[in-house]
Design a protein around this motif. Sequence first.
Motif, mmCIF file in Angstrom:
data_model
loop_
_atom_site.group_PDB
_atom_site.id
_atom_site.type_symbol
_atom_site.label_atom_id
_atom_site.label_comp_id
_atom_site.label_asym_id
_atom_site.label_seq_id
_atom_site.Cartn_x
_atom_site.Cartn_y
_atom_site.Cartn_z
ATOM 1 N N LEU A 191 0.837 -1.204 0.000
ATOM 2 C CA LEU A 191 0.000 0.000 0.000
ATOM 3 C C LEU A 191 0.872 1.255 0.000
ATOM 4 O O LEU A 191 1.809 1.372 0.809
ATOM 5 N N HIS A 192 0.523 2.198 -0.903
ATOM 6 C CA HIS A 192 1.032 3.569 -0.833
ATOM 7 C C HIS A 192 2.559 3.675 -0.712
ATOM 8 O O HIS A 192 3.074 4.472 0.080
ATOM 9 N N HIS A 245 -3.232 12.876 -1.240
ATOM 10 C CA HIS A 245 -4.072 12.136 -0.287
ATOM 11 C C HIS A 245 -4.635 13.017 0.840
ATOM 12 O O HIS A 245 -4.620 12.629 2.017
ATOM 13 N N TYR A 266 -7.377 14.611 3.337
ATOM 14 C CA TYR A 266 -8.670 14.225 3.931
ATOM 15 C C TYR A 266 -9.482 15.500 4.098
ATOM 16 O O TYR A 266 -9.063 16.416 4.803
ATOM 17 N N LEU A 294 -9.341 -5.794 -1.248
ATOM 18 C CA LEU A 294 -9.413 -4.493 -1.934
ATOM 19 C C LEU A 294 -8.532 -4.426 -3.189
ATOM 20 O O LEU A 294 -8.086 -3.364 -3.600
#
Length: 355
Positions: free
Chosen positions: A113-114, A185, A187, A217
């Motif tokens: 991830l990321h 990214h 929020y 996912l």
Amino acid sequence: MSQGSAITEEVFGRMPDGREVKIFTLTNANGLRARVTEFGAILVSMETPDCAGKLADLTHGYDTLEGWLTNTSYLGATVGRFGNRIANGKFSLDGKDYSLATNNTPGGIPCHLHGGLKGFDKVVWTGKAVGENAVELTYVSADGEEGYPGTLTTKVTYMLTNQDELKWEAQATTDAPTIVNLVHHSYWNLSGDPSSSINDHILTIAADRYLPTDAGLIPTGELAPVSGTPMDFTKPTAIGDRVDEEFDALKFGGGYDHAWVVDGDGLRLAARLMDPKSGRVIEVSTDQPGIQFYGGNFLDGTAVGKNATAYAFRTGLCLETEGFPDSPNQPAFPSPVLRPGQTYKHLMVHRFSAE
Ligand code: GLA
């Protein structure tokens, strides 16, 4: 520089190894203010007016560099070298197999991830003020860093225009074949109250199709129609209206956490977010094929950020323009491969207003 706009630069703090980290403040002619730091090429705050002209910061984050060093949720960050997920942390390129950290386990299934354990969100970039109210940040990722091949030279520019747009533009070049998917990214909570739920925000996504995933996912490869499903945001819809419906995507993501296929190509509108309380609106445009809408389902109040706010479940949401998740393993998806001589480019424009 245009009248009324300004950029200032200060020391934000020091890394544990003593390196100095700067913060840049961009202000436009209408008083909107964006703060950007060299750590993680992070958007530290974004202040915009509501329908009565009252400014508020719309992003989750931290007050100090020390706070940002604890950022495990990629708040505000520039994510890379490959944003989003890669199945099993594995891919092959030109017949060679690569193994990346499996630093995420949705549904108990490990994936990359990321960008891995220390992605681009956790490194110090080199920033400088450039041109019209913009800051350019550079990071050179060494060959083999986090398991990725090729030295990647990356530039990210944040520009605040007097048309109330925040432009985030990423570019990268490499000295050997590699994969790239740089992602902004932030929020967002448009109410200005970061302890309130984003379930009442009204979202539109310019996408007739989304990418269904497995329980980990990872996209199945299908581009499925949104029509007749809770993934249909082609018309303005409150996020909370259908988030608890019985539907695989919502079950796997614990709410919304999927990629949508943005209709059309070139720079075009991908999403529009509106908060009925404050009237604030963000329109997100991109030149990328996809947008991940993540509804803050993993926020659980343990991250305590600006003004001692504990960021609770679904109090912030991300609209991440990007290439498709797991594209290194899915030949039918637009290719994330970057070769020497080519330039990766990604433009994401946030346009702020109030109604
Ligand atoms: C992304 C992912 C989410 C989650 C967040 C970070 O947007 O899609 O599943 O991992 O980042 O917490």
